[in-house]
Design a protein around this motif. Sequence first.
Motif, PDB file in Angstrom:
ATOM      1  N   CYS A 153     -30.807  48.262 -10.402  1.00 52.85           N
ATOM      2  CA  CYS A 153     -32.082  48.895 -10.027  1.00 52.85           C
ATOM      3  C   CYS A 153     -32.361  50.086 -10.942  1.00 52.85           C
ATOM      4  CB  CYS A 153     -32.029  49.394  -8.580  1.00 52.85           C
ATOM      5  SG  CYS A 153     -32.132  48.111  -7.340  1.00 52.85           S
TER       6      CYS A 153
ATOM      7  N   ASP B  81     -27.315  48.105  -7.339  1.00 50.64           N
ATOM      8  CA  ASP B  81     -28.054  49.365  -7.360  1.00 50.64           C
ATOM      9  C   ASP B  81     -28.077  49.927  -8.773  1.00 50.64           C
ATOM     10  OD1 ASP B  81     -29.511  51.447  -6.150  1.00 50.64           O
ATOM     11  OD2 ASP B  81     -27.721  52.695  -6.055  1.00 50.64           O
TER      12      ASP B  81
ATOM     13  N   ALA C 196     -29.550  40.290  -6.276  1.00 53.32           N
ATOM     14  CA  ALA C 196     -29.047  41.093  -5.158  1.00 53.32           C
ATOM     15  C   ALA C 196     -29.032  40.273  -3.864  1.00 53.32           C
ATOM     16  CB  ALA C 196     -29.909  42.348  -4.983  1.00 53.32           C
TER      17      ALA C 196
ATOM     18  N   SER D 156     -27.004  44.965  -0.016  1.00 54.16           N
ATOM     19  CA  SER D 156     -27.516  44.020  -1.011  1.00 54.16           C
ATOM     20  C   SER D 156     -28.857  43.435  -0.575  1.00 54.16           C
ATOM     21  CB  SER D 156     -26.504  42.889  -1.240  1.00 54.16           C
ATOM     22  OG  SER D 156     -25.353  43.371  -1.902  1.00 54.16           O
TER      23      SER D 156
ATOM     24  N   ALA E 137     -22.965  45.357  -4.242  1.00 49.70           N
ATOM     25  CA  ALA E 137     -24.181  46.075  -3.872  1.00 49.70           C
ATOM     26  C   ALA E 137     -24.369  47.307  -4.753  1.00 49.70           C
ATOM     27  CB  ALA E 137     -24.127  46.492  -2.403  1.00 49.70           C
TER      28      ALA E 137
ATOM     29  N   GLU F 144     -24.614  58.739  -5.897  1.00 56.51           N
ATOM     30  CA  GLU F 144     -25.766  58.328  -5.093  1.00 56.51           C
ATOM     31  C   GLU F 144     -26.555  59.540  -4.609  1.00 56.51           C
ATOM     32  OE1 GLU F 144     -27.101  55.588  -4.874  1.00 56.51           O
ATOM     33  OE2 GLU F 144     -25.545  54.172  -5.487  1.00 56.51           O
TER      34      GLU F 144
ATOM     35  N   ALA G  17     -32.814  52.180  -1.904  1.00 57.86           N
ATOM     36  CA  ALA G  17     -31.578  51.507  -2.310  1.00 57.86           C
ATOM     37  C   ALA G  17     -30.415  52.492  -2.371  1.00 57.86           C
ATOM     38  CB  ALA G  17     -31.772  50.831  -3.665  1.00 57.86           C
ATOM     39  N   SER G  18     -30.661  53.667  -2.936  1.00 55.27           N
ATOM     40  CA  SER G  18     -29.605  54.674  -3.030  1.00 55.27           C
ATOM     41  C   SER G  18     -29.175  55.153  -1.649  1.00 55.27           C
ATOM     42  CB  SER G  18     -30.082  55.858  -3.878  1.00 55.27           C
ATOM     43  OG  SER G  18     -30.250  55.479  -5.223  1.00 55.27           O
TER      44      SER G  18
ATOM     45  N   GLU H 271     -36.003  52.650  -5.322  1.00 53.58           N
ATOM     46  CA  GLU H 271     -34.690  53.108  -5.776  1.00 53.58           C
ATOM     47  C   GLU H 271     -34.107  54.140  -4.806  1.00 53.58           C
ATOM     48  OE1 GLU H 271     -31.455  53.585  -8.630  1.00 53.58           O
ATOM     49  OE2 GLU H 271     -32.950  52.040  -8.274  1.00 53.58           O
TER      50      GLU H 271
ATOM     51  N   LEU I 213     -27.024  52.503  -0.073  1.00 54.84           N
ATOM     52  CA  LEU I 213     -25.719  52.486  -0.730  1.00 54.84           C
ATOM     53  C   LEU I 213     -24.889  53.694  -0.325  1.00 54.84           C
ATOM     54  CD1 LEU I 213     -24.270  50.578  -2.681  1.00 54.84           C
ATOM     55  CD2 LEU I 213     -26.681  50.071  -2.388  1.00 54.84           C
TER      56      LEU I 213
ATOM     57  N   VAL J 258     -31.636  46.101  -1.097  1.00 60.69           N
ATOM     58  CA  VAL J 258     -31.946  46.268  -2.515  1.00 60.69           C
ATOM     59  C   VAL J 258     -32.768  45.083  -3.025  1.00 60.69           C
ATOM     60  CG1 VAL J 258     -30.987  46.409  -4.846  1.00 60.69           C
ATOM     61  CG2 VAL J 258     -29.955  47.736  -2.998  1.00 60.69           C
TER      62      VAL J 258
END
Length: 212
Positions: free
Chosen positions: A152, A149, A197, A82, A145, A15, A54-55, A51, A58, A85
């Motif tokens: 994604c 990702d 998601a 989740s 999740a 990540e 999202a990263s 993204e 996560l 995302v």
Amino acid sequence: MSVQALQVKKGINIEIVSILWMIVEAVVAIRAGILAHSLALKAFGADSVIELVASAILLWRLYVESSGASLERVKQAEKKASWVVGVALLALAGYIVVSAGFDLWTRSSSEKSMLGLALAIASGMIMPYLSRVKKRIGTEIGSKALRADGSCSIVCAYMAWTLIAGLVLTALVGWWWLNALAGLALVYFVVKEGIEAIQEARGVEDACGCGH
């Protein structure tokens, strides 16, 4: 260190790598898109920002587990990740549709962008790798999740290769509408992954349909 803890550590590392690449990708794609008046490039940059978000969420979720938090706390972090995302992906789909509609209405066309093309080629090679690793680790540690990702990331790869095709064909044949259609071609994938998601965040079993 247990196998689970080792896999979580690997998830944290991947990540971090993803976040660093997304920063580069977002800045370059959005700038190149603005200069070339390219919806596909700007949408690609917007996807990179999503993204990145999202990263980041996560990474937080993985740090929660690596810190020795309770199972309930990890599950709560998983659901929040989740949701973020999924909502982010649906927001991207809305942006693509509105922008494509505007470009088609105004008959806007894009210009050549060698920088955008080079970025798309690099992303088309890097993102499938990141996606595979995220999905594998997500499966090993039981994180839907993280698998989302990974989805994604593969959407980002789809966008990269669609972008390459759009930029090349626009430069070769000059079809002004191809830029908008290239963006719209991605909406199905983006919406599909976003809904999956969100379903996972709501506790729908095997929402991704991947059989895990």
